[in-house]
Design an enzyme around this catalytic site. Structure first.
Site, short mmCIF file in Angstrom:
data_model
loop_
_atom_site.label_atom_id
_atom_site.label_comp_id
_atom_site.label_asym_id
_atom_site.label_seq_id
_atom_site.Cartn_x
_atom_site.Cartn_y
_atom_site.Cartn_z
CB SER A 198 47.23 22.49 60.89
OG SER A 198 47.78 21.30 61.31
CG ASP A 235 52.88 23.77 66.68
OD1 ASP A 235 52.45 22.67 67.09
OD2 ASP A 235 52.45 24.35 65.67
CG HIS A 254 49.09 22.78 65.89
ND1 HIS A 254 50.14 23.00 65.03
CD2 HIS A 254 48.12 22.19 65.16
CE1 HIS A 254 49.82 22.56 63.82
NE2 HIS A 254 48.61 22.06 63.87
#
Lengths: 262, 376
Positions: free
Chosen positions: A94, A216, A244
């Site tokens: 991320s 996602d 995610h």
């Protein structure tokens, strides 16, 4: 305060080469517990918590320094320097994918390869760019963090008291998952979701692998493609995993993809 | 009714919303209760993700916090979420979830129960807002306190400078009066000089009190310098003479000090002068004011008494506070600053002694008591 203690750096494994795992917003290094151990036979594995998360030193939090992603990237470079990392592999989930890219620009010899898991150079839509969120969405997210923190503090306490289903995770995990200072979490959310690192992508010289999940909501496949198109020579692998956090939901697929790359 | 229908009914019409997600996180089963809450039908729900029921902010929070937690520990309890109804309104719920995992640790199914939490969420938000408001109020009070402290410091500084600057002109007037008093004056002139002299002395005492107060407040503390006084009675008599002349009233004096005392005589003068001044202005004019100084055991005891109305019990506790001003015997307001007794008690403390008061219908007595010769 040593860098090692500040960022709760944990080094394991055997190998000439090091692989660094970096967690994203909302988590800590426990995010990697199904992935990192798989690399311990071939690599020296390095896990750490960003300042403000997990068991990092909350006292080291400086709103100015951590006012953008560069503060976090500087920490990463300091960790690398403290451990003497050269030509290591960086795996960032991320927002940490971008933190790793920034660190690789600051210290070009430190990382020869970057693995970006669910990266996004910008979360808010822009002209000719679809980040997936409107400015209003992000403002609502930031505003609702206060509510959610209340929900978090009230709701999570009982949930993490007993890990009866998976006792192996133990109290250690529960403890660190509690440790999210709400003020810092909010600041980190702002820094994360208002970041724009699109201009940095073409400057990345490290070998880069992008791992993209289907479905996602935080970083869509189109964003994965955008990152691939803007980092020279990078490779995009779309996983079967959804959501995610493939490092948790599909660790084997993630491990296989990384092993294939390194 | 057979068991299958029974359980289906139990599921559909349970007093909570119920969802089952498959291994891909897609909704495969929803109960009637939740359909009613959301005003959605099966076709609109099946195949969706839990995330699709949440507002954007909730999705991000869920994906970054609760989804990882669920995956790591296999369940979560009491997670606060908002779900979005058909008409876009939000229903606050608390969610519990459990995951069914196969032998390889792969998630096969996730079961989620939702409980309405509208009142609870409202209460939590109120609590949160009250906390915020409390924090805000505390910060404001801190700011005000700082400002007040600063104002107080500046005022003390100002008073100290003013008091200091007033000393010289007052001393000059006193000197002028002494010269004038040696001139040939009419009896009227002499009377005026005496009155002015008394006023100058009183002004001097007020200035001393103010300076002592500000010194004490500004950290310097009230300073004394003790030495052996062979005959303190000379000092005491001098003070009595000054006040007696100034007020034109008689002061009964009873002094029995057979041994020397270790005191700051100037300060004792100030203490006695303040007590006598106080007795003269607050005591009944037709009742005598008395001063007694004696040795009792190892203590030097000086007391000043007057007749008249007793001090009301509710004001006794505040007598020694600075700027406290009681009414005088006739109910008029005192002319001074309300520092006399405060300074007197500070002088007593600086001598390692005490100043106490007792008041009855017969008389009011202030008593200073200190150990003789003790260093502190």
């Amino acid at each position: 305060m040593s860098v090692i203690r500040r960022n709760n750096v944990v080094v394991s494994g055997h190998g000439e080469k090091a692989i660094v795992f970096s967690h994203g917003f909302g988590c800590d290094q426990n995010m990697w517990r199904f992935v990192a151990p798989e690399f311990e036979t071939r690599f020296q594995t390095v896990l750490f918590d960003h300042v403000g998360a997990g068991k990092s030193d909350l006292g080291a939090y400086d709103p100015e320094k951590y006012g953008d992603l560069h503060g976090y990237a500087e920490d990463l470079v300091e960790i690398g320097e403290a451990l003497g990392l050269k030509q290591a592999v960086f795996v960032g989930h991320s927002v940490s994918a971008m933190i790793g890219a920034l660190a690789s620009l600051k210290a070009p010899d430190m990382f020869e390869a970057l693995v970006m898991v669910g990266p996004s150079p910008r979360y808010i839509d822009d002209i000719g760019y679809k980040g997936g969120f409107s400015p209003a969405d992000i403002e609502e997210l930031l505003a609702s963090l206060a509510d959610n923190h209340m929900g978090w503090s009230i709701a999570m306490a009982p949930a993490i008291m007993g890990n009866s289903d998976r006792p192996e995770l133990g109290q250690e995990l529960a403890d660190s998952f509690c440790r999210t200072d709400p003020a810092i979490a909010k600041a980190f959310a702002r820094v994360t979701f208002t970041s724009d690192n699109r201009a940095d992508l073409p400057r990345v010289t490290a070998r880069t692998l992008i791992l993209q999940c289907k479905d996602d909501i935080i970083a869509s496949e189109a964003i994965g493609e955008y990152v691939r198109d803007h980092i020279p020579g990078s490779r995009l692998v779309v996983l079967d995993a959804t959501g995610h956090c493939p490092n948790l939901s599909a660790p084997r697929e993630v491990v296989a993809a990384i092993q294939d790359f390194v | 009714m057979d068991h299958d229908t029974d359980f289906r009914d139990l599921f559909d019409n349970a007093p909570c919303g119920y969802l089952v997600l498959n291994d891909k996180g897609r909704i495969v089963l929803v109960n009637e209760t939740l359909r009613i809450w959301l005003d959605l039908v099966d076709d609109e729900l099946l195949g969706k993700r839990l995330l699709d029921l949440l507002p954007v902010a909730g999705r991000v929070f869920y994906e970054t916090h609760f989804a990882p937690l669920l995956r790591m520990q296999g369940f979560f309890h009491e997670v606060a979420l908002d779900v979005v109804r058909r008409d876009g309104t939000r229903l606050p719920v608390l969610a519990n979830a459990t995951q069914r995992v196969d032998a390889d640790g792969e998630v096969k199914e996730t079961r989620i129960a939702l409980f309405q939490a509208t009142s609870r969420r409202k209460y939590e938000r109120e609590l949160f807002e009250a906390n915020e408001a409390g924090d805000q109020a505390r910060k404001e009070i801190e700011t005000l306190n700082k400002a007040l402290t600063e104002t107080g410091r500046l005022r003390d500084e100002f008073i100290a400078i003013l008091g200091h600057d007033l000393r010289n002109p007052v001393a000059a007037i006193g000197g002028g009066m002494r010269i004038l008093s040696k001139e040939d004056l009419s009896s009227r002139g002499q009377q005026v000089v005496r009155l002015i002299d008394g006023s100058v002395a009183r002004m001097g005492r007020l200035i001393d009190d103010v300076l002592d107060l500000t010194r004490g407040r500004m950290g310097g503390g009230l300073t004394i310098s003790r030495k052996v006084e062979e005959d303190l009675s000379l000092h005491l008599k001098q003070v009595v003479a000054e006040l007696s002349t100034g007020s034109g009233r008689r002061i009964d004096v009873e002094i029995d000090l057979p041994e020397p005392v270790l005191v700051d005589a100037g300060r004792i003068d100030q203490l006695v002068s303040n007590l006598l001044g106080n007795a003269l202005s607050h005591g009944a004019e037709d009742k005598p004011v008395g001063l007694s100084a004696r040795v009792a055991g190892h203590d030097l005891v000086i007391s000043v008494s007057n007749g008249g109305d007793p001090i009301p019990p509710e004001t006794i506790g505040r007598l020694f506070q600075p700027f406290f001003r009681g009414g005088d015997a006739a109910g008029r307001h005192e002319q001074g600053l309300g520092l006399g007794l405060h300074i007197a008690s500070e002088i007593a403390k600086a001598h390692g002694g005490t100043l106490s008061v007792s008041s009855s219908a017969e008389k009011t007595t202030f008593e200073f008591r200190m150990p003789i010769g003790a260093e502190n």
